[in-house]
Enzyme design. Structure first.
Site, mmCIF file in Angstrom:
data_model
loop_
_atom_site.group_PDB
_atom_site.id
_atom_site.type_symbol
_atom_site.label_atom_id
_atom_site.label_comp_id
_atom_site.label_asym_id
_atom_site.label_seq_id
_atom_site.Cartn_x
_atom_site.Cartn_y
_atom_site.Cartn_z
ATOM 1 N N CYS A 155 -3.751 2.376 -5.643
ATOM 2 C CA CYS A 155 -3.015 3.307 -4.794
ATOM 3 C C CYS A 155 -1.626 3.622 -5.346
ATOM 4 O O CYS A 155 -1.106 4.730 -5.159
ATOM 5 C CB CYS A 155 -2.904 2.751 -3.368
ATOM 6 S SG CYS A 155 -2.028 1.169 -3.258
ATOM 7 N N HIS B 162 0.844 -1.195 0.000
ATOM 8 C CA HIS B 162 0.000 0.000 0.000
ATOM 9 C C HIS B 162 0.879 1.244 0.000
ATOM 10 O O HIS B 162 1.959 1.260 0.605
ATOM 11 C CB HIS B 162 -0.922 -0.011 1.217
ATOM 12 C CG HIS B 162 -1.986 1.033 1.169
ATOM 13 N ND1 HIS B 162 -2.772 1.247 0.061
ATOM 14 C CD2 HIS B 162 -2.391 1.955 2.092
ATOM 15 C CE1 HIS B 162 -3.624 2.227 0.306
ATOM 16 N NE2 HIS B 162 -3.403 2.675 1.523
ATOM 17 N N HIS C 103 -3.972 8.861 0.817
ATOM 18 C CA HIS C 103 -3.832 7.582 0.119
ATOM 19 C C HIS C 103 -5.142 7.214 -0.552
ATOM 20 O O HIS C 103 -6.219 7.628 -0.131
ATOM 21 C CB HIS C 103 -3.360 6.475 1.076
ATOM 22 C CG HIS C 103 -4.263 6.226 2.233
ATOM 23 N ND1 HIS C 103 -4.620 4.968 2.658
ATOM 24 C CD2 HIS C 103 -4.901 7.079 3.093
ATOM 25 C CE1 HIS C 103 -5.412 5.043 3.712
ATOM 26 N NE2 HIS C 103 -5.598 6.311 3.985
#
Length: 225
Positions: free
Chosen positions: A155, A54, A66
């Protein structure tokens, strides 16, 4: 019944067990200052998860922008619930309906207990990183609901655009490369040819179109391998 003085002691102890609001604010300020010493505004932060990695952009003050899949904005308008940390259920359902949002969370919520790596893409990307302030401004401009795609806009695409000005994902590239090796191979082409021939014999369908299809599919896989 409890004696009055004992009840008073219990009440006083429970009331004083929590720190005053001033102390809580001071602790939060110290936490933010600590992260500002660790990271710079515009840094690309990476945290490893179980099945994927991530990414986020540090905005300063212990905050991280994010992009994360989330089903809740589709089914609810309660901003208090939406702003809470995204659970695994919300995340998985967001992936399925391809709905997500660029949001700002604390460093702790973003990391979810994992180790944070700072600017790992600087050594991998051929493009030079933009100035930190420009990176952070790009991330802040994109805040809000965005269509999510596990392969084509996730992401990593988000942070790559913010920091390097290019929309790409090394994770997606590696996944597609692995999938290609698994599906587009000579062994798969041979197995497909055998299965197609067996199916035609079993169904006793021997016309021009069925034979052409049975030959064409293995041929395409063979040529793509």
């Amino acid at each position: 019944m409890f004696p009055p003085h004992l009840l008073a002691l219990i009440f006083i102890s429970s009331a004083t067990s929590q720190p005053p609001p001033e102390e809580e604010e001071e602790e939060k300020k110290k936490e933010k200052d600590r992260y500002d010493l660790m990271f710079s505004r515009g840094d690309l932060l990476e945290v490893p998860r179980t099945l994927f990695t991530h990414f986020g952009i540090y905005l300063g003050g212990g905050r991280v922008a994010h992009f994360i899949p989330d089903i809740l904005p589709v089914v609810s308008s309660d901003q208090c619930r939406i702003k809470q940390m995204v659970t695994n259920t919300r995340l998985i359902l967001g992936v399925l309906v391809k709905c997500g949002s660029v949001r700002v969370d604390s460093v702790e919520d973003f990391a979810y207990g994992a180790e944070i790596i700072v600017n790992p893409m600087d050594k991998m990307c051929s493009r030079a990183a933009l100035q930190g302030e420009e990176v952070a401004r790009r991330a802040e401009k994109l805040l809000g609901d965005v269509a999510y795609s596990l392969l084509w806009y996730n992401c990593e695409h988000f942070v790559m655009y913010c920091r390097y000005g290019t929309v790409m994902s090394f994770q997606t590239f590696q996944f597609c490369k692995t999938l290609r090796k698994m599906l587009l191979s000579r062994a798969v082409a041979k197995v497909t040819a055998v299965l197609a021939a067996s199916l035609l014999i079993y169904l006793r369908v021997m016309n021009t179109w069925s034979i052409l299809l049975a030959v064409l599919l293995p041929f395409l896989i063979w040529m793509a391998s």
